[in-house]
Design a protein around this motif. Structure first.
Motif, short mmCIF file in Angstrom:
data_model
loop_
_atom_site.label_atom_id
_atom_site.label_comp_id
_atom_site.label_asym_id
_atom_site.label_seq_id
_atom_site.Cartn_x
_atom_site.Cartn_y
_atom_site.Cartn_z
N GLU A 1 0.81 -1.22 0.00
CA GLU A 1 0.00 0.00 0.00
C GLU A 1 0.84 1.28 0.00
N LEU A 2 2.17 1.15 0.09
CA LEU A 2 3.04 2.33 0.16
C LEU A 2 2.90 3.23 -1.07
N ALA A 3 2.79 2.65 -2.25
CA ALA A 3 2.67 3.46 -3.46
C ALA A 3 1.39 4.31 -3.40
N ALA A 4 0.29 3.73 -2.95
CA ALA A 4 -0.97 4.48 -2.85
C ALA A 4 -0.86 5.59 -1.81
N VAL A 5 -0.19 5.31 -0.69
CA VAL A 5 0.00 6.32 0.35
C VAL A 5 0.87 7.46 -0.20
N GLY A 6 1.93 7.11 -0.90
CA GLY A 6 2.80 8.13 -1.49
C GLY A 6 2.05 9.01 -2.47
N GLU A 7 1.21 8.42 -3.30
CA GLU A 7 0.43 9.21 -4.25
C GLU A 7 -0.58 10.09 -3.54
N ALA A 8 -1.22 9.57 -2.49
CA ALA A 8 -2.18 10.38 -1.73
C ALA A 8 -1.47 11.57 -1.08
N ALA A 9 -0.27 11.34 -0.54
CA ALA A 9 0.48 12.44 0.07
C ALA A 9 0.90 13.47 -0.97
N ARG A 10 1.35 13.00 -2.14
CA ARG A 10 1.73 13.94 -3.20
C ARG A 10 0.51 14.75 -3.68
N GLN A 11 -0.67 14.14 -3.66
CA GLN A 11 -1.88 14.86 -4.05
C GLN A 11 -2.17 16.01 -3.08
N VAL A 12 -1.97 15.77 -1.79
CA VAL A 12 -2.17 16.84 -0.80
C VAL A 12 -1.13 17.95 -1.03
N VAL A 13 0.10 17.57 -1.34
CA VAL A 13 1.14 18.58 -1.63
C VAL A 13 0.74 19.39 -2.85
N GLU B 1 -2.24 19.98 -3.90
CA GLU B 1 -3.36 20.83 -3.46
C GLU B 1 -2.84 22.04 -2.68
N ALA B 2 -1.88 21.81 -1.78
CA ALA B 2 -1.31 22.91 -1.00
C ALA B 2 -0.57 23.90 -1.90
N LYS B 3 0.14 23.38 -2.90
CA LYS B 3 0.83 24.27 -3.85
C LYS B 3 -0.18 25.09 -4.64
N ALA B 4 -1.24 24.45 -5.10
CA ALA B 4 -2.27 25.16 -5.87
C ALA B 4 -2.95 26.23 -5.03
N ILE C 1 -4.89 23.03 11.26
CA ILE C 1 -5.49 21.76 11.70
C ILE C 1 -6.18 21.07 10.53
N LEU C 2 -6.86 21.82 9.69
CA LEU C 2 -7.52 21.23 8.52
C LEU C 2 -6.51 20.60 7.56
N TRP C 3 -5.40 21.30 7.32
CA TRP C 3 -4.36 20.74 6.44
C TRP C 3 -3.68 19.54 7.09
N ALA C 4 -3.42 19.60 8.39
CA ALA C 4 -2.82 18.47 9.08
C ALA C 4 -3.72 17.24 8.98
N ALA C 5 -5.03 17.44 9.05
CA ALA C 5 -5.97 16.33 8.92
C ALA C 5 -5.91 15.73 7.51
N LYS C 6 -5.78 16.57 6.49
CA LYS C 6 -5.64 16.05 5.12
C LYS C 6 -4.38 15.20 4.98
N ILE C 7 -3.29 15.68 5.57
CA ILE C 7 -2.03 14.94 5.51
C ILE C 7 -2.14 13.65 6.30
N ALA C 8 -2.78 13.71 7.47
CA ALA C 8 -2.96 12.50 8.29
C ALA C 8 -3.75 11.44 7.52
N LYS C 9 -4.78 11.87 6.83
CA LYS C 9 -5.59 10.93 6.05
C LYS C 9 -4.75 10.31 4.93
N ALA C 10 -3.99 11.15 4.23
CA ALA C 10 -3.16 10.64 3.12
C ALA C 10 -2.08 9.69 3.60
N CYS C 11 -1.42 10.04 4.71
CA CYS C 11 -0.29 9.24 5.22
C CYS C 11 -0.75 8.11 6.15
N ARG C 12 -2.02 8.13 6.50
CA ARG C 12 -2.60 7.10 7.37
C ARG C 12 -1.95 7.07 8.75
#
Length: 113
Positions: A19-31, A33-36, A88-99
């Motif tokens: 599942e590491l690849a999926a977690v990595g992609e989810a984390a990159r998606q949050v990044v 989003e933060a950049k955008a 806190i909202l962004w930390a929650a997004k990252i927590a969800k992505a990184c599990r």
């Protein structure tokens, strides 16, 4: 705007290898989003293969660390946000992505930084 450190130790991320690849992609998606959103400052992971160095004021360096930071590893990002609530909202997004839960810290305000 305030800079916030959002981080986790490597040991907190208990994810099956398949599942590491999926977690990595989810984390990159949050990044992405933060950049955008224009809030991303910097992020990455601590390279566990590169030993920490203690560098003295005279420039000498030895392979060592402060005892209280010997276990400093994992991933982090710095986001520039308008409020703790937004952080806190962004930390929650990252927590969800990184599990895994994220630690949230606020940088002190220094107009020279």
């Amino acid at each position: 705007m305030i800079n916030y450190l959002i981080s986790f130790p490597a040991s907190a991320m208990d994810v099956p290898a398949e599942e590491l690849a999926a977690v990595g992609e989810a984390a990159r998606q949050v990044v992405r989003e933060a950049k955008a959103a224009g809030v991303y400052v910097f992020g990455g992971g601590i390279n566990a293969d590169a030993a920490p160095l203690m560098v003295a004021s005279d420039g000498s360096a030895i392979q060592a660390t402060y005892p209280q930071t010997a276990e400093f590893d994992g991933g982090f990002c710095v986001l520039r946000l308008p409020s703790r609530e937004a952080a806190i909202l962004w930390a929650a997004k990252i927590a969800k992505a990184c599990r895994c839960s994220q630690e949230l810290r606020e940088f002190g305000d220094d107009p020279e930084s």
